[in-house]
Design a protein around this motif. Structure first.
Motif, PDB file in Angstrom:
ATOM      1  N   GLY A   1      74.878  18.013 -16.649  1.00  0.00           N
ATOM      2  CA  GLY A   1      74.926  16.567 -16.892  1.00  0.00           C
ATOM      3  C   GLY A   1      75.645  15.937 -15.721  1.00  0.00           C
ATOM      4  O   GLY A   1      76.864  16.061 -15.585  1.00  0.00           O
TER       5      GLY A   1
ATOM      6  N   TYR B   1      65.347  21.549 -25.981  1.00  0.00           N
ATOM      7  CA  TYR B   1      66.706  22.084 -25.856  1.00  0.00           C
ATOM      8  C   TYR B   1      66.712  23.613 -25.960  1.00  0.00           C
ATOM      9  O   TYR B   1      67.507  24.274 -25.304  1.00  0.00           O
ATOM     10  CB  TYR B   1      67.645  21.461 -26.905  1.00  0.00           C
ATOM     11  CG  TYR B   1      67.886  19.983 -26.652  1.00  0.00           C
ATOM     12  CD1 TYR B   1      68.314  19.528 -25.398  1.00  0.00           C
ATOM     13  CD2 TYR B   1      67.688  19.034 -27.647  1.00  0.00           C
ATOM     14  CE1 TYR B   1      68.520  18.172 -25.153  1.00  0.00           C
ATOM     15  CE2 TYR B   1      67.893  17.676 -27.414  1.00  0.00           C
ATOM     16  CZ  TYR B   1      68.308  17.250 -26.170  1.00  0.00           C
ATOM     17  OH  TYR B   1      68.511  15.913 -25.926  1.00  0.00           O
TER      18      TYR B   1
ATOM     19  N   ILE C   1      73.958  -3.357 -15.626  1.00  0.00           N
ATOM     20  CA  ILE C   1      73.213  -4.152 -14.644  1.00  0.00           C
ATOM     21  C   ILE C   1      74.178  -4.439 -13.497  1.00  0.00           C
ATOM     22  O   ILE C   1      75.397  -4.421 -13.684  1.00  0.00           O
ATOM     23  CB  ILE C   1      72.690  -5.467 -15.279  1.00  0.00           C
ATOM     24  CG1 ILE C   1      73.848  -6.265 -15.930  1.00  0.00           C
ATOM     25  CG2 ILE C   1      71.621  -5.165 -16.322  1.00  0.00           C
ATOM     26  CD1 ILE C   1      73.430  -7.622 -16.465  1.00  0.00           C
TER      27      ILE C   1
ATOM     28  N   GLY D   1      68.783   1.590 -19.004  1.00  0.00           N
ATOM     29  CA  GLY D   1      70.147   1.544 -18.470  1.00  0.00           C
ATOM     30  C   GLY D   1      70.535   2.786 -17.688  1.00  0.00           C
ATOM     31  O   GLY D   1      71.700   3.013 -17.398  1.00  0.00           O
TER      32      GLY D   1
ATOM     33  N   THR E   1      78.779  17.757 -19.623  1.00  0.00           N
ATOM     34  CA  THR E   1      78.985  16.316 -19.866  1.00  0.00           C
ATOM     35  C   THR E   1      77.742  15.685 -20.478  1.00  0.00           C
ATOM     36  O   THR E   1      77.622  14.465 -20.480  1.00  0.00           O
ATOM     37  CB  THR E   1      79.277  15.568 -18.541  1.00  0.00           C
ATOM     38  OG1 THR E   1      78.034  15.361 -17.839  1.00  0.00           O
ATOM     39  CG2 THR E   1      80.216  16.323 -17.631  1.00  0.00           C
TER      40      THR E   1
ATOM     41  N   ALA F   1      75.163  13.896 -22.532  1.00  0.00           N
ATOM     42  CA  ALA F   1      75.285  12.997 -23.678  1.00  0.00           C
ATOM     43  C   ALA F   1      74.063  12.098 -23.777  1.00  0.00           C
ATOM     44  O   ALA F   1      73.415  11.801 -22.788  1.00  0.00           O
ATOM     45  CB  ALA F   1      76.543  12.148 -23.523  1.00  0.00           C
TER      46      ALA F   1
ATOM     47  N   TYR G   1      70.409   5.806 -18.740  1.00  0.00           N
ATOM     48  CA  TYR G   1      70.840   6.875 -19.639  1.00  0.00           C
ATOM     49  C   TYR G   1      69.704   7.853 -19.913  1.00  0.00           C
ATOM     50  O   TYR G   1      68.534   7.502 -19.779  1.00  0.00           O
ATOM     51  CB  TYR G   1      71.282   6.294 -20.987  1.00  0.00           C
ATOM     52  CG  TYR G   1      72.576   5.530 -20.944  1.00  0.00           C
ATOM     53  CD1 TYR G   1      73.787   6.193 -20.739  1.00  0.00           C
ATOM     54  CD2 TYR G   1      72.606   4.153 -21.126  1.00  0.00           C
ATOM     55  CE1 TYR G   1      74.982   5.494 -20.720  1.00  0.00           C
ATOM     56  CE2 TYR G   1      73.806   3.446 -21.111  1.00  0.00           C
ATOM     57  CZ  TYR G   1      74.986   4.120 -20.914  1.00  0.00           C
ATOM     58  OH  TYR G   1      76.157   3.441 -20.903  1.00  0.00           O
ATOM     59  N   ALA G   2      70.074   9.065 -20.362  1.00  0.00           N
ATOM     60  CA  ALA G   2      69.058  10.045 -20.757  1.00  0.00           C
ATOM     61  C   ALA G   2      68.526   9.679 -22.147  1.00  0.00           C
ATOM     62  O   ALA G   2      69.246   9.117 -22.974  1.00  0.00           O
ATOM     63  CB  ALA G   2      69.661  11.441 -20.776  1.00  0.00           C
TER      64      ALA G   2
HETATM   65  P1  NAD Z   1      76.189   9.760 -20.291  1.00  0.00           P
HETATM   66  O1  NAD Z   1      77.661   9.929 -20.394  1.00  0.00           O
HETATM   67  O2  NAD Z   1      75.441   9.118 -21.422  1.00  0.00           O
HETATM   68  O3  NAD Z   1      75.510  11.203 -20.037  1.00  0.00           O
HETATM   69  C1  NAD Z   1      75.994  12.089 -19.058  1.00  0.00           C
HETATM   70  C2  NAD Z   1      74.855  12.773 -18.357  1.00  0.00           C
HETATM   71  O4  NAD Z   1      74.248  13.769 -19.193  1.00  0.00           O
HETATM   72  C3  NAD Z   1      73.698  11.858 -17.934  1.00  0.00           C
HETATM   73  O5  NAD Z   1      73.542  11.962 -16.531  1.00  0.00           O
HETATM   74  C4  NAD Z   1      72.498  12.423 -18.687  1.00  0.00           C
HETATM   75  O6  NAD Z   1      71.287  12.297 -17.937  1.00  0.00           O
HETATM   76  C5  NAD Z   1      72.898  13.862 -18.853  1.00  0.00           C
HETATM   77  N1  NAD Z   1      72.153  14.630 -19.869  1.00  0.00           N
HETATM   78  C6  NAD Z   1      71.736  14.241 -21.099  1.00  0.00           C
HETATM   79  N2  NAD Z   1      71.108  15.243 -21.731  1.00  0.00           N
HETATM   80  C7  NAD Z   1      71.131  16.318 -20.886  1.00  0.00           C
HETATM   81  C8  NAD Z   1      70.645  17.658 -20.959  1.00  0.00           C
HETATM   82  N3  NAD Z   1      69.989  18.108 -22.040  1.00  0.00           N
HETATM   83  N4  NAD Z   1      70.860  18.461 -19.899  1.00  0.00           N
HETATM   84  C9  NAD Z   1      71.507  18.043 -18.793  1.00  0.00           C
HETATM   85  N5  NAD Z   1      71.986  16.775 -18.668  1.00  0.00           N
HETATM   86  C10 NAD Z   1      71.800  15.934 -19.692  1.00  0.00           C
HETATM   87  O7  NAD Z   1      75.753   8.957 -18.997  1.00  0.00           O
HETATM   88  P2  NAD Z   1      76.633   8.212 -17.883  1.00  0.00           P
HETATM   89  O8  NAD Z   1      77.268   9.184 -17.004  1.00  0.00           O
HETATM   90  O9  NAD Z   1      77.494   7.193 -18.521  1.00  0.00           O
HETATM   91  O10 NAD Z   1      75.500   7.420 -17.085  1.00  0.00           O
HETATM   92  C11 NAD Z   1      74.271   7.977 -16.731  1.00  0.00           C
HETATM   93  C12 NAD Z   1      73.689   7.190 -15.557  1.00  0.00           C
HETATM   94  O11 NAD Z   1      73.600   5.782 -15.816  1.00  0.00           O
HETATM   95  C13 NAD Z   1      74.491   7.234 -14.275  1.00  0.00           C
HETATM   96  O12 NAD Z   1      74.466   8.397 -13.587  1.00  0.00           O
HETATM   97  C14 NAD Z   1      73.804   6.092 -13.519  1.00  0.00           C
HETATM   98  O13 NAD Z   1      72.594   6.520 -12.918  1.00  0.00           O
HETATM   99  C15 NAD Z   1      73.531   5.110 -14.582  1.00  0.00           C
HETATM  100  N6  NAD Z   1      74.545   4.046 -14.468  1.00  0.00           N
HETATM  101  C16 NAD Z   1      74.120   2.821 -14.040  1.00  0.00           C
HETATM  102  C17 NAD Z   1      75.046   1.804 -13.876  1.00  0.00           C
HETATM  103  C18 NAD Z   1      74.632   0.450 -13.392  1.00  0.00           C
HETATM  104  O14 NAD Z   1      73.481   0.262 -13.072  1.00  0.00           O
HETATM  105  N7  NAD Z   1      75.530  -0.499 -13.332  1.00  0.00           N
HETATM  106  C19 NAD Z   1      76.388   2.022 -14.169  1.00  0.00           C
HETATM  107  C20 NAD Z   1      76.779   3.285 -14.602  1.00  0.00           C
HETATM  108  C21 NAD Z   1      75.845   4.287 -14.758  1.00  0.00           C
END
Ligand code: NAD
Length: 377
Positions: A173, A237, A122, A226, A257, A259, A228-229
């Motif tokens: 990702g 897949y 947040i 949040g 990347t 996840a 996240y995916a």
């Molecule tokens: P993460 O490390 O959990 O995942 C990495 C990336 O992998 C994500 O972008 C996810 O969408 C992607 N992914 C998952 N399955 C996939 C697939 N099958 N093919 C391709 N991509 C895939 O995530 P992260 O990087 O820690 O964070 C994701 C998002 O959360 C950020 O980009 C942002 O939008 C959001 N975020 C918000 C805040 C905030 O509001 N304060 C802070 C940090 C991140």
């Protein structure tokens, strides 16, 4: 007596980071705590004891003295439960979703535990978002590993000895690590493309000068809480792998990347798909810690499969310990400031940040997700 925060030297094998750096000592004292630090705690990250002392930290004689004096322990990884007692409140990355038993042991020691992985995404908690800090470092370093292993150069060069075409990099990702990988690969001169299941990311990828690779997949509901995916089913897949195969054959470097929080990483590249890639091409699998996005990945190792170098790095942030520690220290100090009120630790469960981050208290696990995992085990 006022609050005392302590920093122990990290003991996890290969861990070079430290939870507090000298320039953050002042923030800790402004937050209302005195800081005691074990000798050499920051040495491997490039922060000698003298720098901590010059910023007002107390240099302890030993780890035992830190443990005896401190009420709060600020760590990258939690100390072994056997070193802790009711007196301690620990703030660390404790990997509660993958290794809940570590948190359980700490709970049984009587210590209070806050896990940095659980900082909610947040706006109010952005300054505490240590996962994003570490993902930034990992995304950057992943590209350097790829460049180092690639038998080609990244930038386009026009020389008297001929023209070198730019390397082509594909990032799968595009979260925090992926976006940083895109920027870093672009800075080195590669032509970059990227894919993510969250549709909102397309614009971010393009704003960094990379191409968004379209895939005919239904991703309308791919984003969960949040930002996240969400996990998809195996059909999704399988289809994604089919569509990815045609993209891979044109790449020199692939950085994965992808996840899903608390789950094994989805397999996006099978062994068979490697046969279509150019010999000498490189995959850096940032999901190695959670099983890997590539089937050939060996966590912690570099293997050559079908002529493709597959790198599965573990704990990449620790390989850039100076800046990883600096960023983490700011995140930890921000959480500590949030938790201290009128010179005392204030565990206010009506506050979202405190409630979501608290894992153990009064001898028991209090975080519902960790409780569930422990019950299921
Ligand atoms: P993460 O490390 O959990 O995942 C990495 C990336 O992998 C994500 O972008 C996810 O969408 C992607 N992914 C998952 N399955 C996939 C697939 N099958 N093919 C391709 N991509 C895939 O995530 P992260 O990087 O820690 O964070 C994701 C998002 O959360 C950020 O980009 C942002 O939008 C959001 N975020 C918000 C805040 C905030 O509001 N304060 C802070 C940090 C991140």
């Amino acid at each position: 007596m006022g609050l005392i925060a302590g920093v122990l030297k990290e003991t996890f094998p290969g861990e070079r980071r430290v939870a507090i750096v000298p320039r953050v000592v002042e923030l800790i004292s402004k937050a209302g705590a005195e800081l005691w630090i074990e000798p050499d705690a920051g040495a491997e990250a490039g922060f000698p004891d003298s720098e901590y002392a010059s910023k007002g930290a107390h240099l302890a004689a030993s780890a035992a003295q830190v443990l005896e004096k401190a009420g709060i322990l600020l760590q990258v990884r939690p100390p072994a439960a056997g070193r802790l007692s009711r007196q301690h409140t620990v703030i660390a990355f404790c990997d509660p979703l993958n290794e809940p038993q570590i948190s359980d042991e700490i709970a049984k020691s009587g210590a209070t535990l806050f896990s940095m992985e659980f900082i909610p995404r947040i706006t109010r908690a952005q300054s505490m978002d240590a996962l994003s800090s570490m993902a930034t470092v990992a995304g950057y370093k992943a590209v350097l590993l790829a460049a180092n292993a690639l038998p080609r150069m990244f930038p386009m060069l026009m020389t008297a000895a001929g023209t070198v075409p730019p390397a082509r990099a594909f990032v799968m990702g595009a979260g925090v690590a992926g976006l940083q990988a895109i920027s870093t690969a672009r800075r080195l001169g590669a032509v970059v493309s990227a894919y993510d299941v969250r549709p909102a990311v397309k614009e971010q990828i393009e704003s960094l000068g990379a191409k968004f690779v379209s895939m005919a997949l239904d991703t309308a509901n791919a984003e969960g809480a949040g930002g996240y995916a969400k996990a998809a089913d195996e059909d999704f897949y399988r289809r994604q792998r089919e569509l990815t195969a045609s993209v891979l054959k044109d790449q020199d470097v692939v950085i994965t990347t992808a996840a899903i929080p608390g789950r094994k990483a989805p397999v996006l590249i099978t062994r068979e798909m490697l046969t279509a890639m150019a010999p000498g091409s490189v995959i850096v699998d940032l999901a190695a810690e959670r099983g890997g996005n590539c089937e050939a990945t060996q966590p912690g190792e570099t293997v050559v499969v079908e002529g493709v170098t597959v790198i599965g790095p573990l704990n990449l942030p620790s390989s850039v310990p100076y800046h990883a520690s600096q960023m983490y220290a700011r995140n930890v100090a921000a959480l500590l400031k949030h938790l201290i009120k009128d010179g005392q630790l204030n565990i206010d469960l009506n506050d979202e940040i405190t409630r979501e981050t608290l894992v153990a208290r009064d001898g028991a696990i209090v975080h519902p997700k960790v409780q569930q995992l422990l019950t299921a085990a």
